[in-house]
Design a protein around this motif. Structure first.
Motif, PDB file in Angstrom:
ATOM      1  N   LEU A  47     -40.576   2.953  28.283  1.00  0.00           N
ATOM      2  CA  LEU A  47     -40.245   2.249  26.962  1.00  0.00           C
ATOM      3  C   LEU A  47     -40.581   0.717  27.047  1.00  0.00           C
ATOM      4  O   LEU A  47     -41.008   0.304  26.131  1.00  0.00           O
ATOM      5  CB  LEU A  47     -38.543   2.433  27.065  1.00  0.00           C
ATOM      6  CG  LEU A  47     -37.998   3.724  26.966  1.00  0.00           C
ATOM      7  CD1 LEU A  47     -36.533   3.946  26.968  1.00  0.00           C
ATOM      8  CD2 LEU A  47     -38.292   4.510  25.199  1.00  0.00           C
ATOM      9  N   TRP A  48     -40.402   0.224  28.427  1.00  0.00           N
ATOM     10  CA  TRP A  48     -40.882  -1.126  28.563  1.00  0.00           C
ATOM     11  C   TRP A  48     -42.142  -1.332  28.174  1.00  0.00           C
ATOM     12  O   TRP A  48     -42.591  -2.310  27.358  1.00  0.00           O
ATOM     13  CB  TRP A  48     -40.365  -1.681  29.670  1.00  0.00           C
ATOM     14  CG  TRP A  48     -40.644  -3.119  30.060  1.00  0.00           C
ATOM     15  CD1 TRP A  48     -41.700  -3.695  30.203  1.00  0.00           C
ATOM     16  CD2 TRP A  48     -39.661  -4.096  30.001  1.00  0.00           C
ATOM     17  NE1 TRP A  48     -41.611  -5.170  30.473  1.00  0.00           N
ATOM     18  CE2 TRP A  48     -40.153  -5.444  30.180  1.00  0.00           C
ATOM     19  CE3 TRP A  48     -38.183  -4.128  29.615  1.00  0.00           C
ATOM     20  CZ2 TRP A  48     -39.583  -6.511  30.132  1.00  0.00           C
ATOM     21  CZ3 TRP A  48     -37.716  -5.320  29.523  1.00  0.00           C
ATOM     22  CH2 TRP A  48     -38.332  -6.481  29.871  1.00  0.00           C
ATOM     23  N   ASN A  49     -43.224  -0.627  28.505  1.00  0.00           N
ATOM     24  CA  ASN A  49     -44.538  -0.727  28.354  1.00  0.00           C
ATOM     25  C   ASN A  49     -44.965  -0.461  27.025  1.00  0.00           C
ATOM     26  O   ASN A  49     -45.928  -0.754  26.579  1.00  0.00           O
ATOM     27  CB  ASN A  49     -45.272   0.174  29.207  1.00  0.00           C
ATOM     28  CG  ASN A  49     -45.097  -0.465  30.791  1.00  0.00           C
ATOM     29  OD1 ASN A  49     -45.088  -1.570  31.080  1.00  0.00           O
ATOM     30  ND2 ASN A  49     -45.419   0.746  31.724  1.00  0.00           N
ATOM     31  N   HIS A  50     -44.070   0.381  25.976  1.00  0.00           N
ATOM     32  CA  HIS A  50     -44.247   0.573  24.862  1.00  0.00           C
ATOM     33  C   HIS A  50     -43.640  -0.311  23.811  1.00  0.00           C
ATOM     34  O   HIS A  50     -43.278  -0.177  22.607  1.00  0.00           O
ATOM     35  CB  HIS A  50     -44.132   1.945  24.446  1.00  0.00           C
ATOM     36  CG  HIS A  50     -45.101   2.967  24.921  1.00  0.00           C
ATOM     37  ND1 HIS A  50     -45.164   3.398  26.292  1.00  0.00           N
ATOM     38  CD2 HIS A  50     -46.224   3.512  24.309  1.00  0.00           C
ATOM     39  CE1 HIS A  50     -46.248   4.118  26.586  1.00  0.00           C
ATOM     40  NE2 HIS A  50     -46.857   4.162  25.440  1.00  0.00           N
ATOM     41  N   GLY A  51     -43.014  -1.730  24.488  1.00  0.00           N
ATOM     42  CA  GLY A  51     -42.534  -2.480  23.551  1.00  0.00           C
ATOM     43  C   GLY A  51     -41.119  -2.251  23.201  1.00  0.00           C
ATOM     44  O   GLY A  51     -40.635  -2.963  22.448  1.00  0.00           O
ATOM     45  N   LEU A  52     -40.303  -1.370  23.714  1.00  0.00           N
ATOM     46  CA  LEU A  52     -38.857  -1.227  23.518  1.00  0.00           C
ATOM     47  C   LEU A  52     -37.977  -1.883  24.606  1.00  0.00           C
ATOM     48  O   LEU A  52     -37.288  -0.971  25.228  1.00  0.00           O
ATOM     49  CB  LEU A  52     -38.695   0.418  23.418  1.00  0.00           C
ATOM     50  CG  LEU A  52     -39.501   1.101  22.253  1.00  0.00           C
ATOM     51  CD1 LEU A  52     -39.307   2.641  22.370  1.00  0.00           C
ATOM     52  CD2 LEU A  52     -39.261   0.682  20.900  1.00  0.00           C
ATOM     53  N   PHE A  53     -38.202  -2.991  24.717  1.00  0.00           N
ATOM     54  CA  PHE A  53     -37.473  -3.857  25.600  1.00  0.00           C
ATOM     55  C   PHE A  53     -35.981  -3.633  25.888  1.00  0.00           C
ATOM     56  O   PHE A  53     -35.365  -3.512  26.901  1.00  0.00           O
ATOM     57  CB  PHE A  53     -38.045  -5.266  25.626  1.00  0.00           C
ATOM     58  CG  PHE A  53     -39.442  -5.661  25.231  1.00  0.00           C
ATOM     59  CD1 PHE A  53     -40.155  -5.007  26.470  1.00  0.00           C
ATOM     60  CD2 PHE A  53     -40.054  -6.077  24.406  1.00  0.00           C
ATOM     61  CE1 PHE A  53     -41.645  -5.315  26.618  1.00  0.00           C
ATOM     62  CE2 PHE A  53     -41.484  -6.424  24.205  1.00  0.00           C
ATOM     63  CZ  PHE A  53     -42.231  -5.905  25.530  1.00  0.00           C
ATOM     64  N   LEU A  54     -35.519  -3.719  24.537  1.00  0.00           N
ATOM     65  CA  LEU A  54     -33.834  -3.655  24.547  1.00  0.00           C
ATOM     66  C   LEU A  54     -33.432  -2.335  25.121  1.00  0.00           C
ATOM     67  O   LEU A  54     -32.465  -2.319  25.944  1.00  0.00           O
ATOM     68  CB  LEU A  54     -33.372  -4.295  23.331  1.00  0.00           C
ATOM     69  CG  LEU A  54     -31.982  -4.312  23.109  1.00  0.00           C
ATOM     70  CD1 LEU A  54     -31.126  -5.318  24.205  1.00  0.00           C
ATOM     71  CD2 LEU A  54     -31.434  -4.571  21.704  1.00  0.00           C
TER      72      LEU A  54
END
Length: 89
Positions: A47-54
């Motif tokens: 998720l983090w690597n796909h920009g879904l940080f929150l």
């Protein structure tokens, strides 16, 4: 999804092979919170690597609540890295 399932199988087999306290694959799968934390991490890292940080951070907190182990979604850990047991304050 098949890749994730093969990683889970590999993780369980690795623990059974290297942890003399592990009595069965089922026990490892159900009871090893260190593995559960690593599995959550893999999902959160994706998720983090796909920009879904929150979302990744929120789910890392859910994982911490459930397992007692927090692994930041941006961390880079190896393929066969696992925390068998962890507790702390």
């Amino acid at each position: 999804m098949p890749h994730l399932l093969s990683l889970i199988r590999e993780d369980v087999a690795n623990v059974v092979e290297h942890d003399p306290a592990a009595k069965s694959r089922l026990e490892v799968f159900l009871c090893y919170s260190g593995l559960h934390a690593v599995w959550f991490y893999r999902m959160n890292h994706w998720l983090w690597n796909h920009g879904l940080f929150l979302l990744a951070r929120i789910l890392s907190q859910v994982a911490r609540f459930l397992t007692g182990i927090e692994i930041h979604p941006a961390a880079k850990i190896g393929r066969r890295c696992s925390s068998i047991t962890a507790t702390g304050w």
